[in-house]
Design an enzyme around this catalytic site. Structure first.
Site, mmCIF file in Angstrom:
data_model
loop_
_atom_site.group_PDB
_atom_site.id
_atom_site.type_symbol
_atom_site.label_atom_id
_atom_site.label_comp_id
_atom_site.label_asym_id
_atom_site.label_seq_id
_atom_site.Cartn_x
_atom_site.Cartn_y
_atom_site.Cartn_z
ATOM 1 N N ARG A 35 -92.292 -66.223 59.601
ATOM 2 C CA ARG A 35 -92.994 -66.870 58.485
ATOM 3 C C ARG A 35 -92.154 -68.051 58.009
ATOM 4 N NH1 ARG A 35 -92.889 -65.519 52.362
ATOM 5 N NH2 ARG A 35 -94.434 -67.033 51.670
ATOM 6 N N HIS B 170 -94.610 -73.683 49.670
ATOM 7 C CA HIS B 170 -93.482 -72.893 49.159
ATOM 8 C C HIS B 170 -92.665 -73.841 48.277
ATOM 9 C CE1 HIS B 170 -90.896 -69.136 50.053
ATOM 10 N NE2 HIS B 170 -90.263 -69.792 49.087
ATOM 11 N N GLU C 173 -95.862 -67.270 45.919
ATOM 12 C CA GLU C 173 -95.421 -66.933 44.574
ATOM 13 C C GLU C 173 -95.842 -67.953 43.510
ATOM 14 O OE1 GLU C 173 -91.203 -66.249 44.663
ATOM 15 O OE2 GLU C 173 -91.332 -64.644 46.130
ATOM 16 N N ASN D 159 -94.455 -60.317 48.000
ATOM 17 C CA ASN D 159 -92.994 -60.436 48.019
ATOM 18 C C ASN D 159 -92.454 -59.436 47.025
ATOM 19 O OD1 ASN D 159 -93.429 -62.495 49.788
ATOM 20 N ND2 ASN D 159 -92.727 -64.131 48.419
ATOM 21 N N TYR E 88 -89.044 -57.504 45.438
ATOM 22 C CA TYR E 88 -87.588 -57.500 45.298
ATOM 23 C C TYR E 88 -87.076 -56.417 44.369
ATOM 24 C CZ TYR E 88 -87.331 -61.801 47.915
ATOM 25 O OH TYR E 88 -87.409 -62.716 48.931
ATOM 26 N N GLU F 4 -91.952 -60.948 52.005
ATOM 27 C CA GLU F 4 -90.533 -61.177 51.698
ATOM 28 C C GLU F 4 -89.965 -59.907 51.104
ATOM 29 O OE1 GLU F 4 -89.390 -64.386 49.076
ATOM 30 O OE2 GLU F 4 -90.710 -65.790 50.116
#
Ligand code: IFM
Length: 484
Positions: free
Chosen positions: A77, A121, A166, A295, A297, A376
């Site tokens: 990606r 991005h 995002e 994504n 985290y 991600e």
């Protein structure tokens, strides 16, 4: 845990983004993006770092593709730099810019790696920011125009498209807290940027569908599991607010075709949304996606006010909640991010692999049939190059393994999880943290541009059955075993 524990169709990949790795900021017709401008703002970036050279991937992509082939990944990606493909943000395509991504895609396909391209991005052409950036509705139309150029130029090589990465960060770190480019402090008006970004997503989807009906396309959201620090009404209310701003403000329009009214009201933007968001906009935003990228985290634990017993934590920008900068949560500035006591990465982000299941469930309950991908997931740590020249990144390896295990649990629960992309292939420009934060599974020496796989890369490669994991040169690595 082995790759065979997952369905054969499960996609394993790594991810990067253009400004973070490419360098070559002034080559082949590329013009400045908002990150070129922002990184020159005094005090904006740790160490006054810029992406001018970064990992020099623009010139070294062949080596980087070979590295991925050795890792054994199925997919890569990457993101396309808008200011390479359409340098001013409108008008004709810059063929030299498209050609770079054609060479990259060809190299990937030659090695059996499927390209997944993200259209945005975060590197908005500066000339569009000069006209108001994402606070202007017109930027959504410019994004659709650029997306059409990108799909026209690459659609024969790329069949997996992600419109935005995002949008929460673009809107609220870019236009509210100012931690990210363009570094503006527009308070709750940043929510207008969120709407224009989502409209841009929907319009870009139309362009992709019109040009390549067979392609798979979707959007990537950064989602958080949000918990209240206690069962008190005030803390539960704080959690409602942060879940609303972080997750529901994006998930609900994309998957349900409505903005969450409580969040719009929290923002104090009730009137703007009523006057500017049309039912046609919502229909465009909610047109079906082929997948949702997530994504993941960390988890947020939030409270209505600071508590003496728990340490103040950091928010999604890695900014301490006590910082004096404007909040990334307009209208909910008083909410405090508190620690739950879990271990943290160097970003200050708590490690909660189980919370990945929360966000997958959150998406799945809104769209039960929609394939989900972790686009991600990764961690920053202070790496040390050991005397043997290796990077024994035990904590990152643990983080990676534990999140891969969470993916296995998701599949076991029957969630439609189709793949996992490790963030990130190699150390790179970590936005306002510059080069001071290393998320790579491959180490980059920024003086020499030498790439060295860390133990986390060896673990991943061993898990994937890649050549790197089988290499005798790394046979003494304690973390080679996927069970480790
Ligand atoms: O480096 C970023 C990436 O660009 C977007 N998602 C989060 C990563 C770590 O902060």
């Amino acid at each position: 845990m082995q790759r065979v524990d997952f369905p054969a169709s499960f996609v394993w990949g790594t991810a990067t983004a253009s400004y973070q790795i490419e360098g070559a900021a002034n080559e082949d017709g590329r013009l400045p993006s908002i990150w070129d401008a922002f990184s020159r703002t005094p005090g904006a970036i740790v160490g006054s770092d810029t992406g001018d050279i970064a990992d020099d991937h623009y010139h070294r992509f062949g080596e980087d593709v070979a590295l991925m082939a050795d890792l054994g990944v199925d997919a890569y990606r990457f993101s396309i730099a808008w200011p390479r493909v359409q340098p001013t943000g409108s008008g004709a395509v810059n063929h030299a810019g498209i050609d770079f991504y054609r060479r990259l895609s060809d190299a990937l396909l030659e090695r059996g790696i499927t390209p997944w391209a993200t259209l945005y991005h975060w590197d908005l052409p500066q000339q569009l920011e000069d006209r108001g950036g994402w606070l202007e509705r017109d930027t959504a139309h410019r994004f659709a125009e650029y997306s059409a150029l990108a799909v026209d130029g690459l659609g024969d090589l790329v069949s997996n498209w992600i419109t935005l990465n995002e949008p929460w960060c673009s809107a609220f770190l870019g236009y509210a807290s100012g931690h990210h480019a363009p570094g503006r402090h527009e308070g709750s008006q940043s929510a207008h940027a969120a709407h224009h970004l989502l409209l841009g997503h929907g319009l870009a989807m139309q362009e992709i569908r019109a040009r390549r009906p067979e392609a798979k396309a979707g959007i990537t959201l950064n989602l958080y599991s949000v918990r209240a620090a206690s069962e008190s009404d005030a803390d539960l209310e704080a959690a409602r607010r942060i879940d609303g701003l972080s997750n529901r403000l994006f998930l609900d329009p994309v998957l349900r075709g409505v903005y969450p009214q409580d969040v719009v009201d929290d923002l104090g933007e009730t009137r703007w949304f009523a006057e500017n968001v049309t039912s046609e906009d919502l229909a465009v935003i909610a047109a079906p996606n082929d997948f949702l990228g997530i994504n993941f985290y960390s988890r947020h634990t939030v409270a209505a006010e600071a508590k003496e017993s728990v340490a103040v934590s950091t928010d999604a920008a890695g900014a301490a909640a006590t910082a004096t900068a404007p909040s990334a949560y307009p209208g909910s500035e008083s909410v405090v991010f508190v620690g739950s006591g879990a271990p943290r990465t160097q970003m200050g982000w708590e490690i909660h692999p189980d919370a990945m299941l929360d966000v997958l469930e959150m998406a799945n309950e809104r769209a039960p049939e929609l394939p989900l991908y972790i686009t991600e997931n990764g961690s920053a740590y202070e790496d040390v190059v050991s005397g043997d020249g290796r990077i024994h990144d035990v904590e990152r390896t643990d983080y990676l393994r534990d999140h891969v295990a969470a993916c296995r649990e998701a599949v076991a629960r029957g969630l439609p999880l189709g793949g996992y992309f490790a963030w990130t292939l190699m150390d790179n420009f970590e936005w306002s943290w510059g080069y001071s934060r290393r998320f790579g599974i491959v180490h980059v020496d920024y003086d020499t541009q030498v790439r060295t796989p860390k133990d986390s890369a060896l673990w991943f490669s061993t898990f994937l059955g890649g050549a790197l994991g089988r290499s005798p040169a790394f046979s003494s690595s304690a973390s080679r075993s996927p069970e480790a």
